[in-house]
Motif scaffolding. Structure first.
Motif, PDB file in Angstrom:
ATOM      1  N   THR A  13      47.712 -29.138  70.790  1.00 30.81           N
ATOM      2  CA  THR A  13      48.271 -28.176  69.840  1.00 30.81           C
ATOM      3  C   THR A  13      49.784 -28.115  70.023  1.00 30.81           C
ATOM      4  OG1 THR A  13      48.226 -26.233  71.287  1.00 30.81           O
ATOM      5  CG2 THR A  13      46.169 -26.794  70.123  1.00 30.81           C
ATOM      6  N   PRO A  51      51.460 -17.868  68.233  1.00 31.67           N
ATOM      7  CA  PRO A  51      50.624 -18.939  67.677  1.00 31.67           C
ATOM      8  C   PRO A  51      49.951 -18.509  66.384  1.00 31.67           C
ATOM      9  CG  PRO A  51      50.296 -18.730  70.045  1.00 31.67           C
ATOM     10  CD  PRO A  51      51.134 -17.565  69.633  1.00 31.67           C
ATOM     11  N   LEU A 104      46.690 -24.208  63.246  1.00 36.95           N
ATOM     12  CA  LEU A 104      45.661 -24.981  63.941  1.00 36.95           C
ATOM     13  C   LEU A 104      44.616 -25.506  62.959  1.00 36.95           C
ATOM     14  CD1 LEU A 104      45.155 -22.753  67.122  1.00 36.95           C
ATOM     15  CD2 LEU A 104      46.543 -24.823  66.884  1.00 36.95           C
ATOM     16  N   GLU A 133      43.752 -29.445  62.080  1.00 37.60           N
ATOM     17  CA  GLU A 133      42.377 -29.967  62.074  1.00 37.60           C
ATOM     18  C   GLU A 133      42.074 -30.668  60.761  1.00 37.60           C
ATOM     19  OE1 GLU A 133      40.055 -30.415  64.116  1.00 37.60           O
ATOM     20  OE2 GLU A 133      40.695 -29.283  65.877  1.00 37.60           O
TER      21      GLU A 133
END
Length: 696
Positions: A497, A576, A581, A585
């Protein structure tokens, strides 16, 4: 040959003068001469007091840098200072210029101190990954307490004679001639007064301990990873818990531990690299042109920052903008820098007025006709910059230097619209330009030697650290950044990440991670560059589209409240973002990539290998003159931890053969990106290092 230390008398006062130009550095010959003179004066029954002073422009300003890395020779400075302090007659240190490091420790070991008002004193050893090693950590807090002693040693910056007087570190300011004032003062004194016996700074034990606790927290947070700050705290704790002699021995052990560390070697390397970066062939062949008036085209973030840097240095500046509204915003951008200083109590309205008196704004290029140098700082687009250069070419005087502040664009392409190509160079300032020290001076093929020399002269006037760069896209720093940025993108697409990558970078010693830095600079800048380069990209090279997907959503970083991180309510530190994220993906799924785990060690090994491998190409092509210039660029422009010396110094300590093996191993999975630089291969084959290239 002139003796580095002389002993004479003025009546009953012995005068010991240190004469080792240019800064009276404490070489072995100086230490020996000083010790011999002190012993002789102390034994002379006709002498009632001793004065120690420096010839020329300064009291000793520290160790002799020529002795760095060499075996230490007797007499050692702590022993010399102990002998000074143990004299049976009063010893007066007479200070002028800069009494730094060992020089200030000599003053602290003397019984009394007198200084001219312009003198400055300090203990800057922390900048070399060291601690004061000649009693400074033991004598200084005994005189002024822990809080001020820690401030002096942690910052490493000199303080004024007035501040030193107020703190009890200096006893008297000299009126008129320093030598005469010191002789008068010495004649008044009857007995020695030894700093090692002082107790005023140790009186409040609770305050002393509280200062140590705060300093320890600072060392572990803001100075994270560095050895020297914690050693300073430990030495000051010894100062309050142990007798002077034991504390001095503990300090010496800590000093040698720091001296033997890779951190000190890295910081000493960084020190010499910075000195070497200003030594370029053009400046040895030509004198710089006069620099009495500067012009700046553009009043945005960069133009205003450059203007502030120039105004602060005393240069008059004429700022040009396209219309009156833009010019008003440009002036406001300049003034707000000073207004913030006023709000913090660091500047008065009168001081701001004096500075702004050097500022002139205009919408007419003709008002630059008397400028010695004009710096274009407009939008980062070739067509915009060329249009400005066309206008400037018509109005500037024949010998004016014309510079472009650009991060990536080819200087020759910008200057091709002018009739003065030999008068043109690039000046890549780093944002904020009034604060960041690094200045890449970009030298196109046609630049005259005196034009390049003028660029380096400007850097000196502005207090910048200059690095010469060849005219290659991205020059030194941004070209290499592009490569290790791609490496980080590959790791992100493969399973790491952005937050794991940034955490590894911060743990290595950077002040912030790569993706946090992208957000701070603005993701749209890199996006514009990627779009401009789209037609030039090698179609077989791996291209990660994650950052493009983020920009397509209008998420450009801090200025829009989100980028790789979330910045709720104008926060400066990001959090974050789960949506990022999920976006990553989705991009992996498009390419059928199965995510895998990356350790922090693997992240940094790849990140640094990509950095160093591209740096080798920058060297091989002559874009950088020497490896140490790359180290300077990354320490001062990109946050590479100074205590590691820079990427090339780090690579030497890591092992070039080991790094080449890493690159070849990574190349088994991506042979296009991970092509080992021929220079790296050559160095490993010949058993050479980057430091060998610096020497060559």
């Amino acid at each position: 040959m002139t003796q580095p230390v002389t002993l004479s008398t003025a009546g009953s006062i012995a005068v010991i003068e240190i004469n080792n130009p240019p800064v009276n550095a404490l070489s072995q010959a100086v230490r020996q001469g000083l010790l011999d003179a002190v012993v002789q004066a102390d034994a002379d029954a006709a002498v009632t007091a001793i004065v120690i002073l420096g010839a020329g422009r300064s009291f000793p300003a520290g160790a002799d840098i020529k002795e760095f890395g060499q075996p230490m020779q007797d007499p050692h400075l702590p022993d010399v200072i102990d002998r000074i302090e143990s004299c049976s007659k009063p010893v007066v240190a007479a200070l002028h210029g800069t009494a730094l490091g060992g020089g200030f420790e000599i003053a602290l070991g003397s019984h009394y101190r007198i200084a001219v008002p312009s003198a400055r004193v300090g203990l800057p050893e922390i900048h070399l990954g060291l601690i004061p090693g000649a009693g400074g950590t033991q004598r200084l807090p005994r005189l002024c307490g822990a809080a001020m002693a820690l401030d002096i040693m942690f910052k490493g910056t000199p303080i004024s004679a007035q501040d030193a007087l107020a703190a009890g570190l200096i006893d008297r300011l000299a009126e008129g001639d320093l030598r005469q004032a010191a002789l008068i003062y010495a004649a008044e004194l009857q007995t020695p007064r030894r700093s090692r016996e002082a107790t005023s700074g140790l009186a409040d034990k609770a305050a002393f301990e509280a200062a140590l606790t705060d300093a320890e927290e600072t060392a572990r947070s803001r100075m994270r990873g560095q050895m020297a700050p914690l050693k300073i705290v430990q030495c000051l704790r010894a100062c309050i818990t142990q007798p002077f002699a034991d504390g001095r021995l503990f300090e010496r052990d800590c000093f040698f531990e720091c001296l033997a560390s890779e951190q000190s070697k890295g910081m000493i390397h960084a020190f010499f690299a910075q000195r070497a970066s200003a030594k370029v062939p053009e400046a040895s062949r030509a004198e710089p042109r006069p620099l009495n008036r500067l012009g700046v085209v553009g009043g945005g973030t960069m133009g205003a920052g450059i203007t502030v840097a120039a105004l602060n240095s005393g240069l008059p500046v004429t700022m040009i903008e396209r219309d009156h509204d833009s010019l008003a915003r440009g002036r406001a951008n300049v003034e707000q820098v000073y207004d913030r200083l006023i709000a913090k109590g660091r500047m008065s309205e009168a001081q701001k007025s004096d500075i702004m008196a050097r500022y002139q704004g205009s919408t007419q290029f003709a008002d630059l006709s008397e400028a010695d140098m004009v710096i274009e700082a407009v939008f980062e687009r070739l067509d915009v910059k060329r249009a400005v250069f066309e206008q400037l070419d018509k109005v500037l005087k024949p010998d004016a230097v014309l510079a472009s502040n650009t991060s990536y664009i080819d200087i020759d392409e910008i200057s091709s619209v002018t009739n003065r190509r030999k008068h043109v160079l690039g000046l890549h300032f780093f944002s904020p330009a009034n604060i960041m020290k690094l200045l890449e001076i970009v030298v196109p093929q046609s630049a005259a030697d005196d034009v390049v020399a003028t660029g380096f002269a400007l850097a000196k006037i502005l207090g910048k650290i200059p690095v010469r760069a060849g005219n290659s896209p991205g020059f030194i720093g941004n070209r290499i950044l592009g490569k290790y940025g791609d490496c980080a993108a590959h790791m992100m697409e493969d399973g790491a990440t952005p937050y794991e990558i940034d955490a590894a970078i911060v743990e290595f010693g950077y002040p912030m991670g790569l993706h946090a830095m992208y957000d701070l600079a603005g993701l749209d800048i890199g996006w514009d560059n990627r779009k401009a380069a789209q037609g030039k990209r090698n179609p077989v090279e791996r291209y990660v589209e994650i950052a493009d997907r983020i920009c397509e959503r209008g998420w450009f970083g801090q200025k829009t409240g989100r980028g790789f991180y979330l910045y709720p309510d104008g926060a400066r530190i990001g959090a974050p973002d789960p949506e990022i994220l999920a976006l990553i993906e989705a991009e992996r799924a498009k390419k059928s990539i199965t995510a895998r785990r990356f350790t922090a060690e693997e992240i940094m090994a790849r990140y640094l290998a990509a950095m160093v491998n591209e740096a080798c190409e920058v060297l091989r092509e002559g874009v950088a003159l020497k490896p140490s210039d790359i180290d300077v660029t990354f320490v001062h422009g990109y946050g590479f931890p100074r205590y590691r010396g820079g990427p090339m110094k780090f690579a030497d300590s890591y092992g070039l053969a080991r790094m080449l093996d890493d690159i070849r191993r990574y190349g088994q999975h991506d042979p296009i990106f991970w092509q080992a630089s021929p220079l790296l291969v050559e160095l490993v084959a010949s058993g050479q290092t980057f430091n060998d290239l610096n020497k060559g």
